[in-house]
Design a protein around this motif. Structure first.
Motif, PDB file in Angstrom:
ATOM      1  N   ILE A  94     -10.673 -61.454 -35.722  1.00  0.00           N
ATOM      2  CA  ILE A  94     -10.382 -63.393 -35.478  1.00  0.00           C
ATOM      3  C   ILE A  94      -9.837 -63.544 -34.545  1.00  0.00           C
ATOM      4  O   ILE A  94      -8.489 -62.006 -34.564  1.00  0.00           O
ATOM      5  CB  ILE A  94      -9.882 -63.497 -36.726  1.00  0.00           C
ATOM      6  N   ILE A  95      -9.484 -64.300 -33.806  1.00  0.00           N
ATOM      7  CA  ILE A  95      -8.743 -64.606 -32.832  1.00  0.00           C
ATOM      8  C   ILE A  95      -7.671 -65.136 -33.209  1.00  0.00           C
ATOM      9  O   ILE A  95      -7.850 -66.941 -33.531  1.00  0.00           O
ATOM     10  CB  ILE A  95      -9.503 -64.819 -31.006  1.00  0.00           C
ATOM     11  N   ILE A  96      -6.598 -65.531 -33.276  1.00  0.00           N
ATOM     12  CA  ILE A  96      -5.102 -66.495 -33.907  1.00  0.00           C
ATOM     13  C   ILE A  96      -4.946 -66.347 -32.406  1.00  0.00           C
ATOM     14  O   ILE A  96      -3.444 -65.094 -31.837  1.00  0.00           O
ATOM     15  CB  ILE A  96      -4.605 -66.153 -34.541  1.00  0.00           C
ATOM     16  N   GLU A  97      -4.425 -67.216 -31.111  1.00  0.00           N
ATOM     17  CA  GLU A  97      -3.583 -67.977 -30.163  1.00  0.00           C
ATOM     18  C   GLU A  97      -1.776 -68.556 -30.756  1.00  0.00           C
ATOM     19  O   GLU A  97      -2.646 -69.474 -31.613  1.00  0.00           O
ATOM     20  CB  GLU A  97      -4.402 -68.703 -29.189  1.00  0.00           C
ATOM     21  N   PHE A  98      -0.977 -67.737 -30.531  1.00  0.00           N
ATOM     22  CA  PHE A  98      -0.006 -68.613 -30.256  1.00  0.00           C
ATOM     23  C   PHE A  98       1.035 -68.629 -28.965  1.00  0.00           C
ATOM     24  O   PHE A  98       0.499 -67.789 -28.451  1.00  0.00           O
ATOM     25  CB  PHE A  98       0.542 -66.946 -31.352  1.00  0.00           C
ATOM     26  N   ASP A  99       1.970 -69.471 -29.274  1.00  0.00           N
ATOM     27  CA  ASP A  99       3.373 -69.748 -28.462  1.00  0.00           C
ATOM     28  C   ASP A  99       4.455 -70.129 -28.654  1.00  0.00           C
ATOM     29  O   ASP A  99       4.440 -70.386 -29.879  1.00  0.00           O
ATOM     30  CB  ASP A  99       2.261 -71.331 -28.588  1.00  0.00           C
ATOM     31  N   VAL A 100       5.137 -68.746 -28.544  1.00  0.00           N
ATOM     32  CA  VAL A 100       6.268 -68.903 -28.727  1.00  0.00           C
ATOM     33  C   VAL A 100       7.297 -69.496 -28.519  1.00  0.00           C
ATOM     34  O   VAL A 100       7.534 -70.995 -27.803  1.00  0.00           O
ATOM     35  CB  VAL A 100       6.944 -67.763 -28.479  1.00  0.00           C
ATOM     36  N   ASP A 101       8.345 -70.476 -29.736  1.00  0.00           N
ATOM     37  CA  ASP A 101       8.785 -71.881 -29.575  1.00  0.00           C
ATOM     38  C   ASP A 101      10.086 -71.159 -29.509  1.00  0.00           C
ATOM     39  O   ASP A 101      10.994 -70.961 -29.658  1.00  0.00           O
ATOM     40  CB  ASP A 101       8.369 -72.740 -31.069  1.00  0.00           C
ATOM     41  N   LEU A 102      10.175 -71.434 -27.956  1.00  0.00           N
ATOM     42  CA  LEU A 102      11.701 -71.267 -28.017  1.00  0.00           C
ATOM     43  C   LEU A 102      13.180 -71.713 -28.385  1.00  0.00           C
ATOM     44  O   LEU A 102      14.065 -71.088 -28.594  1.00  0.00           O
ATOM     45  CB  LEU A 102      12.435 -70.625 -26.223  1.00  0.00           C
ATOM     46  N   GLU A 103      13.029 -72.927 -28.805  1.00  0.00           N
ATOM     47  CA  GLU A 103      13.971 -74.228 -28.949  1.00  0.00           C
ATOM     48  C   GLU A 103      13.531 -73.836 -30.250  1.00  0.00           C
ATOM     49  O   GLU A 103      14.821 -74.414 -31.624  1.00  0.00           O
ATOM     50  CB  GLU A 103      13.115 -75.546 -29.542  1.00  0.00           C
ATOM     51  N   SER A 104      13.676 -73.327 -31.231  1.00  0.00           N
ATOM     52  CA  SER A 104      13.156 -72.928 -33.136  1.00  0.00           C
ATOM     53  C   SER A 104      13.780 -71.508 -33.264  1.00  0.00           C
ATOM     54  O   SER A 104      14.002 -70.936 -34.325  1.00  0.00           O
ATOM     55  CB  SER A 104      11.698 -72.544 -34.093  1.00  0.00           C
ATOM     56  N   ILE A 105      14.695 -70.471 -32.200  1.00  0.00           N
ATOM     57  CA  ILE A 105      15.397 -69.035 -32.581  1.00  0.00           C
ATOM     58  C   ILE A 105      16.007 -69.134 -33.233  1.00  0.00           C
ATOM     59  O   ILE A 105      17.003 -70.277 -33.054  1.00  0.00           O
ATOM     60  CB  ILE A 105      15.245 -68.498 -31.128  1.00  0.00           C
ATOM     61  N   THR A 106      16.240 -69.364 -34.223  1.00  0.00           N
ATOM     62  CA  THR A 106      18.245 -69.361 -35.073  1.00  0.00           C
ATOM     63  C   THR A 106      18.250 -67.450 -34.971  1.00  0.00           C
ATOM     64  O   THR A 106      17.875 -67.022 -34.816  1.00  0.00           O
ATOM     65  CB  THR A 106      17.753 -69.950 -36.169  1.00  0.00           C
ATOM     66  N   ALA A 107      19.750 -67.388 -35.917  1.00  0.00           N
ATOM     67  CA  ALA A 107      20.832 -66.520 -35.772  1.00  0.00           C
ATOM     68  C   ALA A 107      21.567 -67.005 -36.800  1.00  0.00           C
ATOM     69  O   ALA A 107      22.137 -67.829 -36.539  1.00  0.00           O
ATOM     70  CB  ALA A 107      21.415 -65.907 -34.752  1.00  0.00           C
ATOM     71  N   PRO A 108      21.928 -66.169 -37.794  1.00  0.00           N
ATOM     72  CA  PRO A 108      23.300 -65.923 -38.761  1.00  0.00           C
ATOM     73  C   PRO A 108      24.429 -66.276 -37.977  1.00  0.00           C
ATOM     74  O   PRO A 108      24.267 -65.150 -37.559  1.00  0.00           O
ATOM     75  CB  PRO A 108      23.020 -64.559 -39.082  1.00  0.00           C
ATOM     76  N   GLY A 109      25.063 -67.452 -38.156  1.00  0.00           N
ATOM     77  CA  GLY A 109      26.220 -67.650 -37.696  1.00  0.00           C
ATOM     78  C   GLY A 109      27.087 -68.394 -36.445  1.00  0.00           C
ATOM     79  O   GLY A 109      27.879 -68.543 -35.566  1.00  0.00           O
ATOM     80  N   LEU A 110      25.602 -68.586 -35.721  1.00  0.00           N
ATOM     81  CA  LEU A 110      25.592 -69.703 -34.497  1.00  0.00           C
ATOM     82  C   LEU A 110      25.126 -70.383 -34.691  1.00  0.00           C
ATOM     83  O   LEU A 110      24.174 -71.139 -35.996  1.00  0.00           O
ATOM     84  CB  LEU A 110      24.466 -69.263 -33.718  1.00  0.00           C
ATOM     85  N   ASN A 111      25.664 -71.512 -34.213  1.00  0.00           N
ATOM     86  CA  ASN A 111      25.680 -72.980 -35.151  1.00  0.00           C
ATOM     87  C   ASN A 111      24.507 -73.732 -34.068  1.00  0.00           C
ATOM     88  O   ASN A 111      24.505 -74.502 -34.110  1.00  0.00           O
ATOM     89  CB  ASN A 111      26.528 -74.340 -34.074  1.00  0.00           C
TER      90      ASN A 111
END
Length: 308
Positions: free
Chosen positions: A230-247
């Motif tokens: 099965i082939i699933i094509e993904f697209d990275v959503d840069l706006e979704s990146i989160t990190a603990p402690g960062l606003n």
């Protein structure tokens, strides 16, 4: 047992009636019937009326014919079976068409195949919904911050790497589920992929430093030459990146509203590298591995303080 009858009275002249009767003789009962049962996917079906209407809509009968229809709500893993019959009643010149929709028990073997296929399909869908630990993927990087484009970075290549690794991960998972299924179940899974679709709209990868990134599911398909793939094509959503402690996570060279608190050493190092690539000076205490840091940024620089 549920029985639903829909009647429609039609008045026909002699020629019309003879044409209709002739059509019945020209098309024998069962002509055009599929070798496999008629299976209709209706994820919106919940009531008796909705299921029976779906069964009727899935048929294309001539007068005198009947057909069994398996109506499947894949989302709820519910299957109901109906026998749809089209009957001519009345006398010459004043004829009605009756549609009889009767719920029946169905073929246990077919119902078993449908149950296996729906469970397999839902298990795969549920796996997509779950967060993925980046350590389960063979990645050359260890933070979602590495995916952000900055001057001179190799982020675009890393994003392709993540997309390909995630595709391979789920392809292997799919293969492990369907290696031993029958051809009938395999065909049902194809049908569910095409007509039901997956509930999951994206996948989330979690890195060891606590950063996360969401990948949108763009397309799902199977390879005709390799039914186990099965082939699933993904697209990275840069706006979704989160990190603990960062606003928020800066994805552009604008740190003017950025702040962070209580960062561990590894995440602080990743953030320093990102600021460097964006050309943002970082001033303040030197890194101390045993300490935690806080950041405050203005238009042209970031200041770091540490607490040990």
């Amino acid at each position: 047992m549920m029985v639903l009858t829909i009647s429609k009275r039609i008045c026909v002249r002699n020629v019309q009636f003879m044409l209709l009767m002739g059509l019945m003789w020209l098309v024998p009962l069962g002509a055009g019937a599929q070798s496999l049962p008629n299976i209709d996917v209706c994820n919106d079906c919940s009531s008796d009326l909705q299921f029976s209407q779906a069964a009727f809509s899935a048929t294309d009968l001539f007068p005198g014919q009947s057909e069994d229809v398996y109506v499947v709500n894949v989302t709820n893993e519910q299957t109901r079976v109906f026998r749809v019959t089209l009957i001519i009643t009345g006398s010459f010149g004043d004829t009605s068409l009756d549609v009889s929709i009767t719920e029946i028990s169905g073929d246990p073997a077919v119902l078993g195949d449908i149950a296996t296929a729906t469970t397999t399909f839902r298990n795969f869908n549920d796996a997509l919904i779950q967060d993925i630990d980046a350590e389960d993927l063979d990645l050359s990087f260890d933070s979602a911050l590495d995916l952000i484009d900055a001057g001179g970075s190799s982020a675009s290549g890393l994003r392709r790497e993540l997309q390909e690794e995630l595709t391979d991960y789920y392809s292997d998972f799919w293969r492990s589920m369907i290696t031993d299924v029958t051809d009938t179940i395999d065909s049902l899974l194809d049908k569910f992929l095409a007509e039901s679709g997956l509930d999951a709209e994206y996948d989330i990868v979690v890195f060891e430093d606590g950063t996360k990134v969401r990948l949108k599911i763009e397309e799902v398909g199977r390879v005709a030459s390799d039914p186990l793939t099965i082939i699933i094509e993904f697209d990275v959503d840069l706006e979704s990146i989160t990190a603990p402690g960062l606003n928020f996570v800066p994805v552009e060279p604008d740190f003017s509203r950025f702040s962070a608190s209580d960062l561990d050493y590894d995440l602080a190092q990743e953030l320093r590298d990102l600021a460097f690539l964006f050309g943002i000076p970082v001033v303040g205490a030197d890194d101390v591995q045993e300490c935690r840091s806080s950041w405050s940024c203005g238009v042209d620089r970031c200041t770091v303080t540490v607490s040990c």
